[in-house]
Design an enzyme around this catalytic site. Structure first.
Site, PDB file in Angstrom:
ATOM      1  N   ASP A  79      53.137  85.870  58.872  1.00 26.52           N
ATOM      2  CA  ASP A  79      52.203  85.282  57.911  1.00 26.52           C
ATOM      3  C   ASP A  79      52.634  85.628  56.491  1.00 26.52           C
ATOM      4  O   ASP A  79      53.176  86.696  56.229  1.00 26.52           O
ATOM      5  CB  ASP A  79      50.799  85.836  58.148  1.00 26.52           C
ATOM      6  CG  ASP A  79      50.222  85.373  59.463  1.00 26.52           C
ATOM      7  OD1 ASP A  79      49.998  84.173  59.609  1.00 26.52           O
ATOM      8  OD2 ASP A  79      50.003  86.228  60.334  1.00 26.52           O
ATOM      9  N   GLU A  80      52.364  84.719  55.571  1.00 24.81           N
ATOM     10  CA  GLU A  80      52.616  85.020  54.164  1.00 24.81           C
ATOM     11  C   GLU A  80      51.464  84.507  53.327  1.00 24.81           C
ATOM     12  O   GLU A  80      50.577  83.802  53.831  1.00 24.81           O
ATOM     13  CB  GLU A  80      53.929  84.399  53.697  1.00 24.81           C
ATOM     14  CG  GLU A  80      53.937  82.875  53.734  1.00 24.81           C
ATOM     15  CD  GLU A  80      55.146  82.293  53.028  1.00 24.81           C
ATOM     16  OE1 GLU A  80      55.100  82.215  51.789  1.00 24.81           O
ATOM     17  OE2 GLU A  80      56.117  81.913  53.704  1.00 24.81           O
TER      18      GLU A  80
END
Length: 853
Positions: free
Chosen positions: A535-536
């Site tokens: 995830d970012e």
């Protein structure tokens, strides 16, 4: 940490004069006496009310107290839906970080008057469809004082049902305003009458459980033509060939618990590996004859699976039917994800889950060990990860703990806090290995990493204070002090994303991977797969000097750093002999030609969105795709559209056991013909990126995220019995599933799911539901599993009570006008207000009741 203000009144109006600071006794008394009342008023306000937000809901917070300290105090609380507006000039509302908010009295606050609530109207983003969606454990704090939980906001557990409630949250009674998230939402509550209609339509009635029934359903079962059974009352005499007996000890232990322990005069039980018989990995042949029992497999996991089936066949008389079973799994990867990061869950609970996974032939435990809210495993040489990262308490500077989130409250000793020591983790992995379950550790990054980031900042501060060289102090830093990027993550943090332009970030990752590999080696299960989340948060590196320098050096722009990070970390893992794993959206940012040959992707795209396409694209790339579809595989979703059910509703308004059972994981587009979308509307699918010939998904995984799950009992409630339906679909491909046709689209009119397929599915469900109600739930009772007892469907017609239950055979009881509970008999005469509920299979525990209209 930012302090974004969401109040009409500036914080400069807050009274903070030193002479007005309360004493600890005054604060304690205030926490004990303050009455909080939270009420959701409207989930469907007019668009003009929400503007400029696309959606919102209205709520009200009421505070009542005999009196309060004049000033110098604040109330802290969690709201997982962002608060857009608070309308009371007497309080300033500020957003701290994540879901944590602070209410502070202003100069306009006139104090509390006994019996007169202070009303604070709220406008919040999104919606809240459950009485369990608000978070408990509000607390009061003042400078220099120990923070105290507001007593009226503590959860309460019903001693009869074991279910938690939040007494400070007003009951939901207005279905028209509260059942859905917008005017277009067709969601309705699962009332007793509606549950009755659903159960009646399913056609489930009590049927005898066949003696030959095994869950999950075997590939082929051939009862002895002459019938008969084998008496195991003297136990079994075990001989093992081709594998160490130690590989089977856990499975033999379960067989003993089922009533067939080992005995010198027992029935011969021969277990052997025969690799050249070409049995599928994980598969087995079980033959029960009058002369004895034989299990043949090509690997130890298959032999253990054969023993698991044998254990299920042992009945109350300690006999087993004469038969032959030829069995093989549908998917190699049959997984369960358990999040212990958001809220911690005990080692004992994980060990108990492993027992049930093995019983139903699940073979992968994806253990989510770190996220924004917590780091849950001890790493040698990095004590701050657990000393600080595993604890939430009221420490505004976060030098000793993380600030509370998700209603954790200020007390660091509560069960939502904690971690596994190295010895604990080794014990978990050893237990998994003994049950032929691979443990896949998960540490989300670069986003969802706040616990690690804050812990490594604390480590750097400690070493600097000790006079250590800066190179050592900053060796594992995950953040850059000079980074001025402004961003907000999906959970509303502004400081939770690792700076991927720092060499120290990769040093940290390498250190953690090496230490986890050492723990796995000590447990006897090599680390071969590591889940990085992937995830970012957009914008996290837009104003980072380190990333500006990195762009100047490499040409990689901040917008492309997420994919670059995945590629770089995947290469690092591959060099260590570890397969990189991540969630499909994050992994999709990487360039396939820059990734290792072996990649694992959990596809969590929505069925009604990009899920089918992304699953097909990544499988066609040669990646191992594990279907993790949120609408049906997220077990933190509510099990019914009922405001008293726990869970996040963004993936699904209701995911019951039947929905999991009905899932067709090898034809994702086909569900558009059968299932409505999140708001109950018809949907259509396209297959613009079809699977290439011969390409298959690698597996199926259920997910249990823990934002709303604060106890081990709640873990059981959310997992079971849905986990049994997951096991059925992961192991057994049903003959009623719509075959995948490349490029075919679906909608409610396409008719691919024929009447004959529907009839076969419904017959399968009836058998499965009876197997649970007649046998398997009793086994969960015996194992101490606090599974969800389904609510009862009921109507009163012509003065007669008619009731049914999802799993036939479970005891049903009713009462009238709050009187004594009595066993239900069909068409019982009733007059007055009727309430119904079911009991557990062993009769010892009651389920949640419903009133009959």
């Amino acid at each position: 940490m930012s302090r974004r203000l969401f109040a009409l009144t500036a914080l400069t109006l807050v009274t903070t004069a030193a002479h007005a600071q309360p004493t600890q006794d005054q604060l304690d008394r205030f926490a004990a006496e303050l009455q909080v009342r939270y009420q959701v008023l409207d989930n469907r306000p007019a668009p003009a009310v929400c503007a400029p937000s696309p959606s919102c809901h209205l709520a009200e917070l009421n505070l009542t107290a005999p009196k309060a300290p004049a000033a110098g105090w604040s109330i802290y609380f969690s709201s997982v839906t962002p608060i857009l507006q608070a309308d009371n000039d007497g309080f300033a509302l500020s957003h701290i970080n994540g879901d944590l908010y602070r209410l502070t009295p202003t100069a306009a606050f006139a104090g509390f008057a006994p019996g007169r609530p202070v009303r604070i109207p709220l406008k919040l983003a999104g919606h809240q469809l459950s009485e369990l969606y608000p978070m408990p454990n509000y607390y009061v704090a003042g400078d220099g004082l120990a923070a105290r939980t507001v007593a009226s906001t503590r959860p309460v557990v019903d001693p009869e049902t074991g279910l938690e409630s939040l007494p400070f949250v007003a009951p939901f009674t207005d279905e028209a305003r509260l059942a859905g998230g917008s005017a277009a939402d067709a969601t309705v509550w699962a009332t007793a009458a509606r549950v009755y209609a659903v159960n009646a339509a399913a056609g489930t009635s009590v049927q005898p459980v066949p003696a030959t029934a095994v869950l999950p359903t075997p590939l082929r079962t051939r009862p002895d033509p002459k019938g008969g059974s084998l008496d195991l009352s003297r136990g079994v005499k075990v001989s093992v060939g081709g594998l160490p007996r130690a590989e089977l000890e856990a499975a033999l232990g379960r067989l003993a618990k089922a009533g067939a322990g080992e005995g010198a005069r027992g029935v011969p039980l021969r277990v052997r590996l025969v690799p050249d018989e070409k049995l599928a990995l994980g598969g087995y042949r079980l033959a029960i004859k009058t002369s004895g029992i034989e299990i043949v497999a090509s690997d130890p996991e298959g032999a253990a699976n054969g023993l698991a089936s044998l254990a299920q066949l042992v009945d109350a008389r300690r006999t087993v039917p004469l038969l032959t079973v030829d069995d093989a799994p549908r998917f190699d990867f049959r997984g369960l994800h358990v999040d212990v990061a958001r809220n911690f869950h005990s080692k004992a609970e994980i060990l108990a889950i492993l027992d049930q996974m093995a019983a139903y032939k699940l073979n992968r435990l994806h253990l989510h060990l770190a996220d924004d809210e917590g780091w849950r495993v001890e790493i040698a040489g990095l004590p701050e990860l657990t000393d600080i990262g595993s604890r939430r308490c009221h420490d505004p500077g976060e030098r000793t703990c993380l600030l509370p989130q998700l209603g954790a409250g200020p007390d660091p000793s509560t069960p939502v806090n904690g971690y596994y020591t190295r010895a604990d983790y080794i014990e978990i992995v050893r237990a998994a290995q003994a049950r032929h379950i691979q443990v896949i550790p998960s540490f989300d990054m670069p986003g969802h990493s706040r616990a690690a980031i804050k812990a490594m900042e604390a480590r750097a501060a400690r070493l600097r204070a000790e006079g250590a060289p800066e190179a050592e102090a900053g060796r594992y830093l995950l953040s850059e002090a000079e980074n001025k990027s402004v961003y907000s993550s999906i959970q509303h943090y502004d400081d939770n994303t690792i700076n991927v332009c720092l060499d120290s970030a990769y040093a940290f990752l390498g250190k953690v991977v090496d230490e986890m590999a050492a723990l796995h080696a000590a447990a006897g299960q090599p680390l071969t797969r590591y889940h990085i989340g992937a995830d970012e948060t957009p914008g996290a590196w837009s104003a980072s000097p380190a990333c500006a320098a990195y762009e100047a050096k490499t040409g990689i722009k901040p917008a492309d750093l997420g994919g670059h990070f995945i590629e770089k970390v995947s290469a690092l893992l591959a060099q260590k002999g570890v397969t990189p794993a991540g969630w499909s959206d994050g992994m999709g940012h990487a360039k396939p030609d820059r990734m290792p040959a072996k990649v694992h992707s959990n596809n969590w795209g929505a069925l009604a969105g990009e899920g089918p396409a992304s699953a097909h694209v990544q499988a066609n790339q040669g990646w191992e795709v594990v279907i993790s579809t949120p609408e049906v595989m997220y077990f933190d979703s509510p099990q019914a559209a009922d405001p008293k059910e726990r869970g996040y509703d963004w993936p699904s308004r209701a995911t019951d056991t039947r929905k999991v059972f009905d899932f067709m994981p090898e034809n994702l587009p086909a569900h558009a013909e059968l299932w409505a979308d999140l708001r109950g509307r018809p949907q259509a699918s396209k297959d613009d990126h079809p699977l290439e010939p011969g390409v298959r998904f690698n597996g199926l995984q259920g997910q249990l995220w823990s934002e709303t799950i604060r106890s081990d009992a709640q873990v059981d409630y959310m997992l079971y019995p849905r986990l049994l339906a997951l096991a059925e679909r992961a192991w057994h491909g049903a003959n009623w599933e719509t075959p995948y046709v490349p490029g075919k689209g679906y909608d409610p009119t396409t008719g691919a799911f024929t009447d004959a397929m529907r009839a076969r599915r419904d017959a399968d469900w009836a058998a499965f539901a009876n197997l649970l109600g007649g046998r398997e739930l009793a086994r969960l009772d015996a194992a101490g599993v606090a599974y969800r007892i389904p609510t009862v469907g009921a109507v009163v017609e012509d003065g007669r009570l008619r009731a049914n239950v999802e799993f036939p055979g479970l005891p049903i009881e009713y009462r009238v006008e709050g009187g004594a509970w009595r066993p239900y008999a069909p068409d019982a005469p009733v007059a007055g207000r009727v309430e119904v509920r079911a009991r557990s299979a062993d009769g010892k525990h009651a389920g949640r009741s419903l009133f009959v209209p």
